[in-house]
Design an enzyme around this catalytic site. Sequence first.
Site, PDB file in Angstrom:
ATOM      1  N   TYR A  32       0.958  -1.314  -0.132  1.00  0.00           N
ATOM      2  CA  TYR A  32       0.082   0.008   0.006  1.00  0.00           C
ATOM      3  C   TYR A  32       0.944   1.251   0.049  1.00  0.00           C
ATOM      4  O   TYR A  32       2.024   0.970   0.196  1.00  0.00           O
ATOM      5  CB  TYR A  32      -1.135   0.036   1.299  1.00  0.00           C
ATOM      6  N   ARG A  51       8.574   3.853  -4.740  1.00  0.00           N
ATOM      7  CA  ARG A  51       8.348   3.149  -3.538  1.00  0.00           C
ATOM      8  C   ARG A  51       7.386   1.964  -3.695  1.00  0.00           C
ATOM      9  O   ARG A  51       7.671   0.860  -3.546  1.00  0.00           O
ATOM     10  CB  ARG A  51       8.117   3.904  -2.320  1.00  0.00           C
ATOM     11  N   ARG A  99      -7.647 -20.528  -1.650  1.00  0.00           N
ATOM     12  CA  ARG A  99      -6.730 -20.511  -0.754  1.00  0.00           C
ATOM     13  C   ARG A  99      -5.474 -21.504  -0.666  1.00  0.00           C
ATOM     14  O   ARG A  99      -6.023 -22.654  -0.619  1.00  0.00           O
ATOM     15  CB  ARG A  99      -7.330 -20.121   0.812  1.00  0.00           C
ATOM     16  N   LYS A 148       6.616  -2.177   2.089  1.00  0.00           N
ATOM     17  CA  LYS A 148       5.595  -1.474   2.678  1.00  0.00           C
ATOM     18  C   LYS A 148       4.258  -2.436   2.288  1.00  0.00           C
ATOM     19  O   LYS A 148       3.118  -2.013   1.429  1.00  0.00           O
ATOM     20  CB  LYS A 148       5.214  -0.164   1.964  1.00  0.00           C
ATOM     21  N   GLU A 180      12.426   2.355  14.261  1.00  0.00           N
ATOM     22  CA  GLU A 180      11.346   3.482  13.904  1.00  0.00           C
ATOM     23  C   GLU A 180       9.956   3.375  14.717  1.00  0.00           C
ATOM     24  O   GLU A 180       9.749   2.642  15.534  1.00  0.00           O
ATOM     25  CB  GLU A 180      10.908   3.210  12.334  1.00  0.00           C
TER      26      GLU A 180
END
Length: 284
Positions: A32, A51, A99, A148, A180
């Site tokens: 995301y 990114r 799945r 991310k 962070e």
Amino acid sequence: MRTVYVNGDYLPEDQAQVSIFDRGFLMADAVYEVTSVLDGKLLDFDGHCARLERSLGELGMTMPVTRDELLDIHRRLVAENAVEEGGVYLQITRGAADRDFVFPADDTPQTMVLFTQSKPGLADSPLAARGMSVVTLPDLRWGRRDIKTVQLLYPSMAKMEAKAKGADDAWMVEDGHVTEGSSNNAYIVTGDTIVTRHLGTEILHGITRAAVLRLAREAQMKVEERPFSVEEAAEADEAFVTSASTFVTPVVAIDGRKVGTGEPGPTAKRLREIYLDESRRTAI
């Protein structure tokens, strides 16, 4: 009611649907980005796109649309939802398939969704004015924090634990050093030097981080990219965080101990001012 984007369609949010077999839902197999909006314009859009492409590539996925198409989608959503201050959330998953831990076939259509969030007062944040408090917690996330992904359970738990302790956020610690924040990059200021952890797989390569460090160097501020300990942070003159939604926000307390004077410091305040000015100037 907001207009959202789902796989090529612009829809009222209550009509948007994603398959229960989507791997983003079942496996957190998705990435995301959040692009901030000020004055109805997008901040650092190219940085977020770069990114996004990197995150997708690290997971063996491709961009489902071109950058120009993605920009058009962002702009249309901002316009249709009349967003002046806030952000655009984008998520791309590997798609829907029965799945299985094994990836589905390469021709499985990816899922791409976007929606806006209006946040009036984003630039004139009361939290930035008073400064935030953080607590330190063990960093228990997976090892590829530079991607991310939507694997945000532990950061969410860390944020909730911080709130339960009366703090605004958490700084995560690994091997005695701060990595962070739960949703931001972390910094301290010692003397005339800004210190923040170097890039690697341990932290997210923040788009705001890159811009702020560039602007700091252009303003003749000293920058060191290296690990720093919790004790070093507590004894620093200043501390702050950066992210797409908080810009530059001072940290005034760590684990209940004042940082510096316990008030937002001049370096963080100046960097926030410089960053907002530059962001508004270059927004698209």
